[in-house]
Scaffold this motif. Structure first.
Motif, PDB file in Angstrom:
ATOM      1  N   ARG A   4       0.839  -1.200   0.000  1.00 57.66           N
ATOM      2  CA  ARG A   4       0.000   0.000   0.000  1.00 57.66           C
ATOM      3  C   ARG A   4       0.871   1.246   0.000  1.00 57.66           C
ATOM      4  O   ARG A   4       1.893   1.286   0.669  1.00 57.66           O
ATOM      5  CB  ARG A   4      -0.877   0.039   1.250  1.00 57.66           C
ATOM      6  N   LYS A   5       0.405   2.258  -0.702  1.00 61.11           N
ATOM      7  CA  LYS A   5       1.058   3.565  -0.690  1.00 61.11           C
ATOM      8  C   LYS A   5      -0.041   4.604  -0.518  1.00 61.11           C
ATOM      9  O   LYS A   5      -0.954   4.696  -1.346  1.00 61.11           O
ATOM     10  CB  LYS A   5       1.817   3.806  -1.996  1.00 61.11           C
ATOM     11  N   GLN A  12      -2.907   3.654  -3.106  1.00 61.02           N
ATOM     12  CA  GLN A  12      -2.465   2.831  -4.228  1.00 61.02           C
ATOM     13  C   GLN A  12      -2.140   1.446  -3.681  1.00 61.02           C
ATOM     14  O   GLN A  12      -1.294   1.294  -2.804  1.00 61.02           O
ATOM     15  CB  GLN A  12      -1.237   3.432  -4.895  1.00 61.02           C
ATOM     16  N   VAL A  13      -2.863   0.450  -4.161  1.00 69.59           N
ATOM     17  CA  VAL A  13      -2.689  -0.924  -3.708  1.00 69.59           C
ATOM     18  C   VAL A  13      -2.008  -1.704  -4.823  1.00 69.59           C
ATOM     19  O   VAL A  13      -2.458  -1.660  -5.976  1.00 69.59           O
ATOM     20  CB  VAL A  13      -4.046  -1.572  -3.351  1.00 69.59           C
ATOM     21  N   THR A  14      -0.919  -2.398  -4.482  1.00 67.87           N
ATOM     22  CA  THR A  14      -0.229  -3.243  -5.451  1.00 67.87           C
ATOM     23  C   THR A  14      -0.407  -4.686  -5.022  1.00 67.87           C
ATOM     24  O   THR A  14      -0.036  -5.062  -3.915  1.00 67.87           O
ATOM     25  CB  THR A  14       1.272  -2.893  -5.533  1.00 67.87           C
ATOM     26  N   PHE A  15      -1.002  -5.468  -5.906  1.00 70.81           N
ATOM     27  CA  PHE A  15      -1.217  -6.896  -5.686  1.00 70.81           C
ATOM     28  C   PHE A  15      -0.038  -7.622  -6.325  1.00 70.81           C
ATOM     29  O   PHE A  15       0.232  -7.429  -7.516  1.00 70.81           O
ATOM     30  CB  PHE A  15      -2.529  -7.340  -6.327  1.00 70.81           C
ATOM     31  N   LEU A  56      -7.465   3.199  -5.004  1.00 72.00           N
ATOM     32  CA  LEU A  56      -8.783   3.132  -4.376  1.00 72.00           C
ATOM     33  C   LEU A  56      -8.972   4.298  -3.418  1.00 72.00           C
ATOM     34  O   LEU A  56      -7.993   4.840  -2.885  1.00 72.00           O
ATOM     35  CB  LEU A  56      -8.909   1.819  -3.603  1.00 72.00           C
ATOM     36  N   PRO A  57     -10.215   4.683  -3.154  1.00 70.97           N
ATOM     37  CA  PRO A  57     -10.453   5.720  -2.153  1.00 70.97           C
ATOM     38  C   PRO A  57      -9.939   5.265  -0.784  1.00 70.97           C
ATOM     39  O   PRO A  57     -10.033   4.087  -0.438  1.00 70.97           O
ATOM     40  CB  PRO A  57     -11.976   5.864  -2.136  1.00 70.97           C
ATOM     41  N   ALA A  58      -9.405   6.210  -0.031  1.00 71.48           N
ATOM     42  CA  ALA A  58      -8.923   5.901   1.318  1.00 71.48           C
ATOM     43  C   ALA A  58     -10.108   5.566   2.222  1.00 71.48           C
ATOM     44  O   ALA A  58     -11.239   6.005   1.984  1.00 71.48           O
ATOM     45  CB  ALA A  58      -8.152   7.087   1.882  1.00 71.48           C
ATOM     46  N   HIS A  59      -9.844   4.759   3.234  1.00 68.95           N
ATOM     47  CA  HIS A  59     -10.825   4.412   4.266  1.00 68.95           C
ATOM     48  C   HIS A  59     -12.040   3.671   3.705  1.00 68.95           C
ATOM     49  O   HIS A  59     -13.177   3.930   4.101  1.00 68.95           O
ATOM     50  CB  HIS A  59     -11.257   5.654   5.051  1.00 68.95           C
ATOM     51  N   THR A  60     -11.781   2.748   2.768  1.00 70.39           N
ATOM     52  CA  THR A  60     -12.840   1.919   2.200  1.00 70.39           C
ATOM     53  C   THR A  60     -12.433   0.454   2.292  1.00 70.39           C
ATOM     54  O   THR A  60     -11.282   0.133   2.566  1.00 70.39           O
ATOM     55  CB  THR A  60     -13.133   2.286   0.728  1.00 70.39           C
ATOM     56  N   SER A  61     -13.378  -0.422   2.058  1.00 68.05           N
ATOM     57  CA  SER A  61     -13.133  -1.861   2.098  1.00 68.05           C
ATOM     58  C   SER A  61     -13.628  -2.469   0.785  1.00 68.05           C
ATOM     59  O   SER A  61     -14.690  -2.079   0.283  1.00 68.05           O
ATOM     60  CB  SER A  61     -13.881  -2.474   3.283  1.00 68.05           C
ATOM     61  N   HIS A  62     -12.839  -3.414   0.246  1.00 68.16           N
ATOM     62  CA  HIS A  62     -13.170  -3.979  -1.057  1.00 68.16           C
ATOM     63  C   HIS A  62     -12.965  -5.484  -1.062  1.00 68.16           C
ATOM     64  O   HIS A  62     -12.005  -5.997  -0.475  1.00 68.16           O
ATOM     65  CB  HIS A  62     -12.288  -3.350  -2.143  1.00 68.16           C
ATOM     66  N   ALA A  63     -13.868  -6.182  -1.770  1.00 60.73           N
ATOM     67  CA  ALA A  63     -13.756  -7.622  -1.977  1.00 60.73           C
ATOM     68  C   ALA A  63     -12.963  -7.855  -3.258  1.00 60.73           C
ATOM     69  O   ALA A  63     -13.123  -7.126  -4.243  1.00 60.73           O
ATOM     70  CB  ALA A  63     -15.132  -8.250  -2.091  1.00 60.73           C
ATOM     71  N   ILE A  89      -9.716  -6.189   1.275  1.00 61.72           N
ATOM     72  CA  ILE A  89      -8.653  -5.227   1.561  1.00 61.72           C
ATOM     73  C   ILE A  89      -9.293  -3.973   2.116  1.00 61.72           C
ATOM     74  O   ILE A  89     -10.351  -3.545   1.673  1.00 61.72           O
ATOM     75  CB  ILE A  89      -7.814  -4.909   0.298  1.00 61.72           C
ATOM     76  N   HIS A  90      -8.647  -3.392   3.116  1.00 63.44           N
ATOM     77  CA  HIS A  90      -9.125  -2.168   3.760  1.00 63.44           C
ATOM     78  C   HIS A  90      -8.069  -1.101   3.504  1.00 63.44           C
ATOM     79  O   HIS A  90      -6.896  -1.296   3.808  1.00 63.44           O
ATOM     80  CB  HIS A  90      -9.327  -2.375   5.252  1.00 63.44           C
ATOM     81  N   THR A  91      -8.517   0.007   2.918  1.00 58.49           N
ATOM     82  CA  THR A  91      -7.546   1.054   2.584  1.00 58.49           C
ATOM     83  C   THR A  91      -7.430   2.040   3.692  1.00 58.49           C
ATOM     84  O   THR A  91      -7.918   2.875   4.034  1.00 58.49           O
ATOM     85  CB  THR A  91      -7.898   1.733   1.257  1.00 58.49           C
TER      86      THR A  91
END
Length: 91
Positions: A4-5, A12-15, A56-63, A89-91
């Protein structure tokens, strides 16, 4: 692995996966790309891994899940949590 950055109001999430595990093409798919396998394919990196970046937007959760060749779906053991079917993932 998930990196995460923090950006201004985004993350910015790098998988990241090893280059050959599993073999063949792999995409990260999730609610952030409408489960579209063409949206974020993992690309080879110079260090023996392959990766895809998603902002992704900050402070969100995604499946999300990974989709590999042969319709092989799998989760990320390094995800923040799992909801029974998907990694989260939780940003």
């Amino acid at each position: 692995m998930i990196e995460r950055k923090q950006l201004k109001e985004r993350t910015q999430v790098t998988f990241v996966l090893p280059e050959g595990t599993p073999e063949g093409p792999v995409s990260v798919v999730g609610d952030f790309n409408h489960w579209n396998p063409a949206a974020h394919p993992l690309e080879p990196q110079g260090n023996g891994t392959r990766a895809a970046k998603v902002t992704l937007p900050a402070h969100t959760s995604h499946a999300f899940r990974y989709l590999a060749a042969g319709d092989y779906w799998f989760n990320d053991e390094h995800a923040d949590s799992h909801d029974g079917t998907n990694s989260r993932i939780h940003t």
